[in-house]
Scaffold this active site. Structure first.
Site, PDB file in Angstrom:
ATOM      1  N   ARG A 147       0.858  -1.180   0.000  1.00  0.00           N
ATOM      2  CA  ARG A 147       0.000   0.000   0.000  1.00  0.00           C
ATOM      3  C   ARG A 147       0.898   1.235   0.000  1.00  0.00           C
ATOM      4  NH1 ARG A 147      -2.372  -3.434   4.036  1.00  0.00           N
ATOM      5  NH2 ARG A 147      -4.501  -4.098   3.485  1.00  0.00           N
ATOM      6  N   LYS A 171      -2.788  -2.105   7.685  1.00  0.00           N
ATOM      7  CA  LYS A 171      -4.004  -1.605   8.313  1.00  0.00           C
ATOM      8  C   LYS A 171      -4.209  -2.265   9.666  1.00  0.00           C
ATOM      9  CE  LYS A 171      -6.702  -0.234   4.262  1.00  0.00           C
ATOM     10  NZ  LYS A 171      -7.973  -0.435   3.517  1.00  0.00           N
ATOM     11  N   HIS A 237      -2.062   2.357  -6.064  1.00  0.00           N
ATOM     12  CA  HIS A 237      -2.943   1.207  -5.863  1.00  0.00           C
ATOM     13  C   HIS A 237      -3.101   0.392  -7.143  1.00  0.00           C
ATOM     14  CE1 HIS A 237      -4.920  -0.272  -2.328  1.00  0.00           C
ATOM     15  NE2 HIS A 237      -5.964  -0.668  -3.030  1.00  0.00           N
ATOM     16  N   ARG A 240      -0.501  -2.135  -6.942  1.00  0.00           N
ATOM     17  CA  ARG A 240      -0.895  -3.177  -5.980  1.00  0.00           C
ATOM     18  C   ARG A 240      -1.901  -4.131  -6.629  1.00  0.00           C
ATOM     19  NH1 ARG A 240      -1.420  -4.503  -0.419  1.00  0.00           N
ATOM     20  NH2 ARG A 240      -3.562  -4.773   0.322  1.00  0.00           N
ATOM     21  N   HIS A 263      -4.807  -8.738   3.498  1.00  0.00           N
ATOM     22  CA  HIS A 263      -6.266  -8.615   3.598  1.00  0.00           C
ATOM     23  C   HIS A 263      -6.777  -9.404   4.792  1.00  0.00           C
ATOM     24  CE1 HIS A 263      -6.805  -7.652  -0.980  1.00  0.00           C
ATOM     25  NE2 HIS A 263      -6.527  -6.581  -0.263  1.00  0.00           N
ATOM     26  N   TYR A 272     -10.007 -10.444  -7.300  1.00  0.00           N
ATOM     27  CA  TYR A 272      -9.004 -10.720  -8.317  1.00  0.00           C
ATOM     28  C   TYR A 272      -9.281 -12.021  -9.056  1.00  0.00           C
ATOM     29  CZ  TYR A 272      -6.655  -6.881  -6.074  1.00  0.00           C
ATOM     30  OH  TYR A 272      -6.369  -5.639  -5.567  1.00  0.00           O
TER      31      TYR A 272
END
Length: 295
Positions: A147, A171, A237, A240, A263, A272
């Site tokens: 990120r 995150k 992004h 990414r 994630h 994806y």
């Protein structure tokens, strides 16, 4: 305690105990402010007076006001988080959102670069210290799927170039170890030799030696893409997304890609798989004798 005071207490807990980012806390604050304004207009004094039919009316009112399905889903998520906390504290005996659902969100597939486009971008030629830094940024983005905040927050102590690994803070303040490809390792070594590799020194530096500003990274990527004549809007992004798509296309290992991206929910990674199928469908349409359209 008033409804506003309960919201303020919840936001303080998010920022403190749960270490939510300032961006996350601000998003919750904006969403819950909508609920408080609606409650005030309806003469509803506290959260305990809310029930599913009233919450459906709230969602309908926001929808009529122009809020998109995606924003409505986020709004409901913010409300659920608050109500769960109030329930844990014994301040709410029922779930005002029981059976309440927002409108279906049609997820837009992320745009990605193909392999040739990605290679052209990261191998952009140039001279000087700026090119050395830019090459390292591009290689690391594409190599490891970081990120933007993870890349700008890196210090040399986070990198193990010998092992080909980088430790990133993602995150929710969660740390993960991500592989770094050989081309990215070489570009990072060149950057370290040019600028120095002190353990606590930011890998990518801006003015005064401080960590590079995220906006600077965004502008550099856009400029480099334009210099390469790329029509796509290139941003951090996108690289990414490109990393994730190419990894999944080659490996088919959804769990591994989930871990690499950091994630929390595999459903986020599953987009994806749809992207990969979209590519396969194009190949099928172009190649299968019974699929070709008449011209």
């Amino acid at each position: 305690m008033s409804a506003q005071a309960q919201v303020d207490a919840w936001l303080t807990r998010l920022a403190g105990e749960r270490k939510a980012s300032a961006h996350t806390v601000d998003s919750y604050r904006r969403d819950l402010a909508k609920l408080l304004r609606w409650m005030d207009a309806q003469g509803i004094g506290g959260f305990e007076a809310l029930e599913p039919n009233r919450m459906r009316s709230f969602v309908a009112a926001e929808h009529r006001g122009g809020l998109s399905p995606k924003s409505l889903q986020r709004l409901l998520s913010s409300c659920r988080s608050l109500f769960r906390q109030l329930s844990r504290e014994g301040l709410m005996a029922h779930d005002p959102l029981a059976g309440v659902r927002g409108p279906k969100v049609h997820r837009k597939l992320p745009q990605v670069l193909d392999v040739d486009e990605a290679t052209t971008l990261v191998e952009a030629q140039g001279e000087g210290a700026l090119n050395v830094r830019d090459r390292a940024m591009l290689e690391l983005f594409y190599s490891s799927g970081l990120r933007l905040s993870e890349l700008t927050g890196l210090h040399w102590v986070d990198l193990d170039l010998q092992a080909g690994e980088v430790r990133v803070l993602g995150k929710g303040s969660k740390t993960r170890i991500v592989p770094v490809g050989r081309h990215a390792v070489a570009a990072l070594r060149a950057l370290g030799e040019a600028e120095g590799m002190g353990p606590e020194t930011p890998v990518f530096r801006g003015r005064g030696g401080a960590p590079i500003n995220p906006r600077t990274v965004q502008l550099r990527l856009r400029t480099l893409a334009m210099q390469q004549g790329m029509a796509k809007h290139v941003h951090p992004h996108l690289l990414r997304h490109t990393f994730a798509s190419h990894m999944l296309e080659s490996s088919g290992d959804l769990r591994a890609v989930q871990e690499l991206l950091g994630h929390a929910d595999i459903a986020t990674t599953q987009i994806y798989t749809h992207l990969d199928f979209q590519y396969l469908a194009k190949v099928y349409d172009a190649a299968h004798p019974r699929a070709r359209r008449k011209t």
